[in-house]
Design a protein around this motif. Sequence first.
Motif, PDB file in Angstrom:
ATOM      1  N   ALA A  19      -2.501  17.085  11.830  1.00 57.13           N
ATOM      2  CA  ALA A  19      -3.323  17.189  10.753  1.00 57.13           C
ATOM      3  C   ALA A  19      -4.689  17.407  11.161  1.00 57.13           C
ATOM      4  O   ALA A  19      -5.502  18.224  10.446  1.00 57.13           O
ATOM      5  N   ILE A  20      -5.314  16.684  12.234  1.00 63.90           N
ATOM      6  CA  ILE A  20      -6.743  16.801  12.653  1.00 63.90           C
ATOM      7  C   ILE A  20      -7.135  18.545  13.184  1.00 63.90           C
ATOM      8  O   ILE A  20      -7.748  19.128  12.892  1.00 63.90           O
ATOM      9  N   ALA A  51     -12.972   6.581  13.523  1.00 66.06           N
ATOM     10  CA  ALA A  51     -11.252   6.297  13.421  1.00 66.06           C
ATOM     11  C   ALA A  51     -10.932   5.582  14.307  1.00 66.06           C
ATOM     12  O   ALA A  51      -9.656   5.133  14.311  1.00 66.06           O
ATOM     13  N   ASN A  52     -11.514   5.474  15.455  1.00 60.59           N
ATOM     14  CA  ASN A  52     -11.044   4.846  16.740  1.00 60.59           C
ATOM     15  C   ASN A  52     -10.740   3.323  16.481  1.00 60.59           C
ATOM     16  O   ASN A  52     -10.278   2.504  17.395  1.00 60.59           O
ATOM     17  N   ILE A  80       3.425   7.630   7.697  1.00 64.04           N
ATOM     18  CA  ILE A  80       3.466   7.690   6.085  1.00 64.04           C
ATOM     19  C   ILE A  80       2.008   7.861   5.913  1.00 64.04           C
ATOM     20  O   ILE A  80       1.736   8.529   4.689  1.00 64.04           O
ATOM     21  N   LEU A  81       1.037   7.251   6.434  1.00 63.41           N
ATOM     22  CA  LEU A  81      -0.218   7.483   5.942  1.00 63.41           C
ATOM     23  C   LEU A  81      -0.690   8.540   6.020  1.00 63.41           C
ATOM     24  O   LEU A  81      -1.581   9.122   5.369  1.00 63.41           O
ATOM     25  N   GLY A  82      -0.448   9.323   7.286  1.00 66.71           N
ATOM     26  CA  GLY A  82      -0.682  10.672   7.642  1.00 66.71           C
ATOM     27  C   GLY A  82      -0.116  11.641   6.285  1.00 66.71           C
ATOM     28  O   GLY A  82      -0.954  12.678   5.824  1.00 66.71           O
ATOM     29  N   ILE A  83       0.839  11.537   5.920  1.00 62.44           N
ATOM     30  CA  ILE A  83       1.661  12.152   4.862  1.00 62.44           C
ATOM     31  C   ILE A  83       0.736  12.212   3.538  1.00 62.44           C
ATOM     32  O   ILE A  83       0.366  12.970   2.803  1.00 62.44           O
ATOM     33  N   LEU A  84       0.566  10.822   3.241  1.00 58.90           N
ATOM     34  CA  LEU A  84      -0.237  10.510   2.159  1.00 58.90           C
ATOM     35  C   LEU A  84      -1.676  11.236   1.958  1.00 58.90           C
ATOM     36  O   LEU A  84      -1.972  11.793   1.308  1.00 58.90           O
ATOM     37  N   MET A 117      -7.637   8.359  11.686  1.00 59.48           N
ATOM     38  CA  MET A 117      -7.271   7.078  12.273  1.00 59.48           C
ATOM     39  C   MET A 117      -5.720   7.464  12.380  1.00 59.48           C
ATOM     40  O   MET A 117      -5.117   6.759  13.477  1.00 59.48           O
ATOM     41  N   VAL A 118      -4.890   8.091  11.838  1.00 56.22           N
ATOM     42  CA  VAL A 118      -3.474   8.463  12.038  1.00 56.22           C
ATOM     43  C   VAL A 118      -3.291   9.201  13.327  1.00 56.22           C
ATOM     44  O   VAL A 118      -2.708   8.717  14.213  1.00 56.22           O
ATOM     45  N   ASP A 119      -4.204  10.071  13.526  1.00 56.01           N
ATOM     46  CA  ASP A 119      -3.995  10.830  14.993  1.00 56.01           C
ATOM     47  C   ASP A 119      -4.488  10.138  15.941  1.00 56.01           C
ATOM     48  O   ASP A 119      -4.130  10.296  17.112  1.00 56.01           O
TER      49      ASP A 119
END
Length: 454
Positions: A19-20, A51-52, A80-84, A117-119
């Motif tokens: 994503a990033i 986001a760390n 799932i948070l990354g998908i959203l 935050m996801v990555d």
Amino acid sequence: MDLLVHLLACIFGTGSWVAINGLWVELPLLVSQLPEGWYLPSYLTVIIQMANVGPLFVTLMHRFKPGKLNEVIVIYGIVILGILACLLLGFFWQRTTMIGGVLHSTAFLIITFFLSMVDCTSSVTFLPFMMRLQPKYITTYFIGEGLSGFLPGIIALAQGAGMVKCVNASQTLNSTVGNSNDTSGFQQMETQYLPPNFSTEIFFFLLAAMMVFCLVAFFFLTRVPTILEISRENLVASSVNINSSETTTRNDSSTLGPDPDRNTTEHNEGAADTQCKEESYTISQLVFIYLLVVWVNSLTNGILPSVQTYSCMPYGSMAYHLCATLSSMANPLACFIAMFVPRRSLLLLGVLALVGTSFGMYNMAMAALSPCPLLQHSDWGDVLIVISWVLFTGTLSYVKVMIGIILRDQNYSALVWCGAAVQLGSLVGALVMFPVVSVYNVFKSSDCNTKCSF
């Protein structure tokens, strides 16, 4: 089964930073449409490091409440948070808000925080999860992590994001001097961004699809240990039956002495296993390894990404595209090389880190010279900047992969602290570069009207 696990590990690895990395390769288009413009990369680096809080929480839980955090549930949650987040970017990335009299792309920046935050959290959860599988799958995971930059780069290249051309915008000034009419004209170059082959919304939806594949791969990977255990039990049962038959046959036949070939083989295998498991490092060597992790990631995740537009765009949009895409290809290529040519020498890794740093210094120097870097209107200048970015990414990616393999052979905690060191280095790099880029304006952007004298 072995090939399937390799494939799942690779797909799982692509979800770590896809994503990033997708945002970085889409920057040539984003900087032309979002109000932050060329300052956008520095904003991104700071938001990513904010986001760390995710990896910080996981690391503190691992340190003070070991075993209390369910790693599988955390991974499910962040994927799932990354998908959203990717889906929300597709719908709201252009929404802006006036803050302090300045227009900002608030929706994009807020959603990017959760995506980051996801990555970031994947650094301290994905790698430790891979400890559950055999060591040979860790390199495949790193290949997938490298593809997390390559695949969005290919999509962005097909999209033609941020391609520009210079157009003459002629204006004529008429002035009357006495009884005579004097017409004087001047030409001004205007930068025009070419429309992409498909929209940014579609690009973000494709990132969401990649995260879905990551989720599916992780679902099956959580079942792999059970499947492997069943296969191992069947293999042991078969071996017991075969050994029983051989024992019966040998007992029925004449008494034989011990098999020297078998003893030699078992001794060699045992010695090899012992040598692999007994490989350890001193405190000073471990300090060097973790400092290397911090330094390499401060360059690749914080310092150089902040100035990539200033380093590449003065050479043209095509050079920028090639730098972004080919350098992302260098990452998985370095992982392939690490798979077939692994070198654990700390001296060699230190030398490679120094070489990669040298290429990074060249990239930084060209950014500092923007809008008039060396060899700006020469094909050699384009070639050198592209090669420099590719080798910068490739050499440091090899170092990161080999350090991951080294720490994988230590223990679970070593990989968790490796992820923490990755995020610490990224944070330091971002905090150093943000005031330099966005506050003190050390780097200057270029456009079609820039005049350089050499």
